[in-house]
Design a protein around this motif. Sequence first.
Motif, PDB file in Angstrom:
ATOM      1  N   SER A  85       1.044  -1.240  -0.270  1.00 36.66           N
ATOM      2  CA  SER A  85      -0.721   0.249   0.217  1.00 36.66           C
ATOM      3  C   SER A  85       0.761   1.282  -0.497  1.00 36.66           C
ATOM      4  N   ASN A  86       1.483   1.071  -0.157  1.00 35.15           N
ATOM      5  CA  ASN A  86       3.038   2.557  -0.710  1.00 35.15           C
ATOM      6  C   ASN A  86       3.680   2.612  -1.547  1.00 35.15           C
ATOM      7  N   ALA A  87       2.605   3.690  -2.212  1.00 33.16           N
ATOM      8  CA  ALA A  87       3.069   4.775  -3.460  1.00 33.16           C
ATOM      9  C   ALA A  87       4.495   4.660  -3.280  1.00 33.16           C
ATOM     10  N   ASP A  88       5.565   5.385  -2.658  1.00 35.79           N
ATOM     11  CA  ASP A  88       6.641   5.034  -2.801  1.00 35.79           C
ATOM     12  C   ASP A  88       7.801   3.616  -4.037  1.00 35.79           C
ATOM     13  N   TYR A  89       6.526   2.887  -2.887  1.00 33.24           N
ATOM     14  CA  TYR A  89       7.672   1.212  -3.511  1.00 33.24           C
ATOM     15  C   TYR A  89       7.142   1.204  -4.838  1.00 33.24           C
ATOM     16  N   TYR A  90       5.859   1.365  -5.457  1.00 29.75           N
ATOM     17  CA  TYR A  90       5.869   1.765  -6.809  1.00 29.75           C
ATOM     18  C   TYR A  90       6.747   2.362  -7.760  1.00 29.75           C
ATOM     19  N   ILE A  91       6.880   3.335  -6.949  1.00 34.09           N
ATOM     20  CA  ILE A  91       8.108   4.721  -8.220  1.00 34.09           C
ATOM     21  C   ILE A  91       9.254   3.868  -7.630  1.00 34.09           C
ATOM     22  N   LEU A  92       9.274   3.463  -7.299  1.00 33.63           N
ATOM     23  CA  LEU A  92      10.866   3.207  -7.480  1.00 33.63           C
ATOM     24  C   LEU A  92      10.768   1.826  -8.666  1.00 33.63           C
ATOM     25  N   LEU A  93       9.894   1.210  -7.961  1.00 33.54           N
ATOM     26  CA  LEU A  93       9.995  -0.272  -9.258  1.00 33.54           C
ATOM     27  C   LEU A  93       9.586   0.203 -10.520  1.00 33.54           C
ATOM     28  N   ALA A  94       8.777   1.269 -11.087  1.00 34.05           N
ATOM     29  CA  ALA A  94       8.094   1.532 -11.749  1.00 34.05           C
ATOM     30  C   ALA A  94      10.054   2.311 -12.747  1.00 34.05           C
ATOM     31  N   ASP A  95      10.634   3.098 -11.938  1.00 33.26           N
ATOM     32  CA  ASP A  95      11.542   3.623 -12.872  1.00 33.26           C
ATOM     33  C   ASP A  95      12.917   2.812 -13.029  1.00 33.26           C
ATOM     34  N   TYR A 114      -0.897   5.282  -8.489  1.00 33.37           N
ATOM     35  CA  TYR A 114      -1.662   6.578  -8.508  1.00 33.37           C
ATOM     36  C   TYR A 114      -2.826   6.015  -7.839  1.00 33.37           C
ATOM     37  N   ALA A 115      -3.213   4.817  -8.036  1.00 33.47           N
ATOM     38  CA  ALA A 115      -4.915   4.545  -7.292  1.00 33.47           C
ATOM     39  C   ALA A 115      -4.463   4.324  -5.976  1.00 33.47           C
ATOM     40  N   ILE A 116      -3.238   4.179  -5.358  1.00 38.72           N
ATOM     41  CA  ILE A 116      -3.036   4.583  -3.875  1.00 38.72           C
ATOM     42  C   ILE A 116      -3.184   5.797  -3.141  1.00 38.72           C
ATOM     43  N   ASN A 117      -2.509   6.799  -4.029  1.00 33.99           N
ATOM     44  CA  ASN A 117      -2.550   7.995  -3.483  1.00 33.99           C
ATOM     45  C   ASN A 117      -2.129   8.959  -5.465  1.00 33.99           C
ATOM     46  N   PRO A 118      -3.177   9.753  -5.952  1.00 34.72           N
ATOM     47  CA  PRO A 118      -4.032  10.347  -7.320  1.00 34.72           C
ATOM     48  C   PRO A 118      -3.618  11.737  -7.247  1.00 34.72           C
ATOM     49  N   ASN A 119      -2.838  12.412  -5.265  1.00 32.83           N
ATOM     50  CA  ASN A 119      -2.128  13.966  -6.054  1.00 32.83           C
ATOM     51  C   ASN A 119      -1.020  13.437  -5.176  1.00 32.83           C
ATOM     52  N   ASN A 120      -0.148  12.193  -5.471  1.00 30.58           N
ATOM     53  CA  ASN A 120       1.305  12.172  -5.801  1.00 30.58           C
ATOM     54  C   ASN A 120       2.075  12.591  -6.810  1.00 30.58           C
ATOM     55  N   ILE A 121       2.085  13.902  -6.484  1.00 25.60           N
ATOM     56  CA  ILE A 121       3.142  14.720  -7.864  1.00 25.60           C
ATOM     57  C   ILE A 121       3.610  14.109  -8.554  1.00 25.60           C
ATOM     58  N   ASP A 122       4.797  13.443  -7.869  1.00 23.57           N
ATOM     59  CA  ASP A 122       5.815  12.354  -8.185  1.00 23.57           C
ATOM     60  C   ASP A 122       5.298  11.519  -9.486  1.00 23.57           C
ATOM     61  N   VAL A 123       4.186  10.607  -8.709  1.00 21.46           N
ATOM     62  CA  VAL A 123       3.171   9.806 -10.093  1.00 21.46           C
ATOM     63  C   VAL A 123       3.028  10.528 -11.233  1.00 21.46           C
ATOM     64  N   LEU A 124       2.654  11.594 -10.581  1.00 19.70           N
ATOM     65  CA  LEU A 124       1.494  12.775 -11.819  1.00 19.70           C
ATOM     66  C   LEU A 124       2.476  12.225 -12.883  1.00 19.70           C
ATOM     67  N   LEU A 125       3.791  13.472 -12.540  1.00 20.68           N
ATOM     68  CA  LEU A 125       4.669  14.057 -13.337  1.00 20.68           C
ATOM     69  C   LEU A 125       5.851  12.756 -14.066  1.00 20.68           C
ATOM     70  N   LYS A 126       5.823  11.375 -13.500  1.00 21.08           N
ATOM     71  CA  LYS A 126       5.999  10.347 -14.214  1.00 21.08           C
ATOM     72  C   LYS A 126       5.309   9.657 -14.891  1.00 21.08           C
ATOM     73  N   LEU A 127       4.487   9.317 -14.916  1.00 23.51           N
ATOM     74  CA  LEU A 127       2.808   9.139 -15.431  1.00 23.51           C
ATOM     75  C   LEU A 127       2.937  10.133 -16.573  1.00 23.51           C
TER      76      LEU A 127
END
Length: 338
Positions: A85-95, A114-127
């Motif tokens: 449930s941690n968005a940061d883990y998925y961000i590193l996995l995506a990288d 994004y599903a976990i935290n749709p307001n995460n700026i890093d996720v939005l920018l990476k998408l």
Amino acid sequence: MKQFLIIISILSVMAIGCSENNTTKLESTSSVVEKNTSLDSINSLIKEDPNNPDLYFERAKIYYSNRDLVSSMSDVGRSLKLDSSNADYYILLADLKLISKESRASRNALLKAYAINPNNIDVLLKLGELYMIVQDSKASFNYLNQALKIDVYNATAYRLKGFNYKYLGDTVNAISSFQTAVEQDPEDYDSYLQLGLLFAEGEHDLAIDYFNNALKVKPNSLEAFYAKGLYYQTTDRPREAIRVYNELLSKNNEYFDAWYNIGYIHLEILDKYDSAAYCFNQAIAFGPEKYFPAVYNRGLSREKSGDFKKAEDDYREALRLNPQYDLAARGLSRVLGE
């Protein structure tokens, strides 16, 4: 006869000068010591608390910075098994997936974040960036505009929108977006460079200002030097072009495109044939294997300076590399008096 003016490739990256390399090595050695110390510390903590997902995530980041992608991927996997449930883990996995050229897996990881935290700026920018890369501008704009609703001053979002507009052929909005990006971040090298390239297409001298701004941010940028030199060359300012190319070569003496273009200027514009032959010789030494236009142009330079024997050798070599090369065939006929 004008032949094969080299066009800039912004994606190409060349090595920087020796003195800077030495500095980099010293900095890298110090950094490795620090990273190893951190790795030893995190290993000790993991032994004490083996079910803590954050510890594996921290070690994954260390491995990532050390370019140990396999170990980093393994630790991210452990983190996600312990806590999905941690968005940061998925961000590193995506990288990691993107580096491995698994763009679909990278996208899927980002969508989970994004599903976990749709307001995460890093996720939005990476998408936004990922969809920009695959040229799905509609999806990219969607995520970038979401990011700007959260942070209206985000330079990265404006820069990525600029790339989207550029790929769509919308120069006006591309320029507007890149200009907004540098207003928000005066150190935004990529936006300065893109603005330079866009104004260069219209042969507007604002291009020079933007290339200079890019070089203020990255004084050793070979691509910015080359773009600036090419702009001078294509706007009929050969001596300014040579000056800039020489600045580039002072940072990397093996930059093929610069040698080739200086040779072209000496051959076609300044009528300095010995200098042209020398530059084409350098281009042949450092350029792509079997790049026959450089060999042909060296031959043409030698022919114009009266060295028909060496010109003949070059024309024959150009024809060996490309038997269908009509210009070389005609050059050979000329020097043989046929």
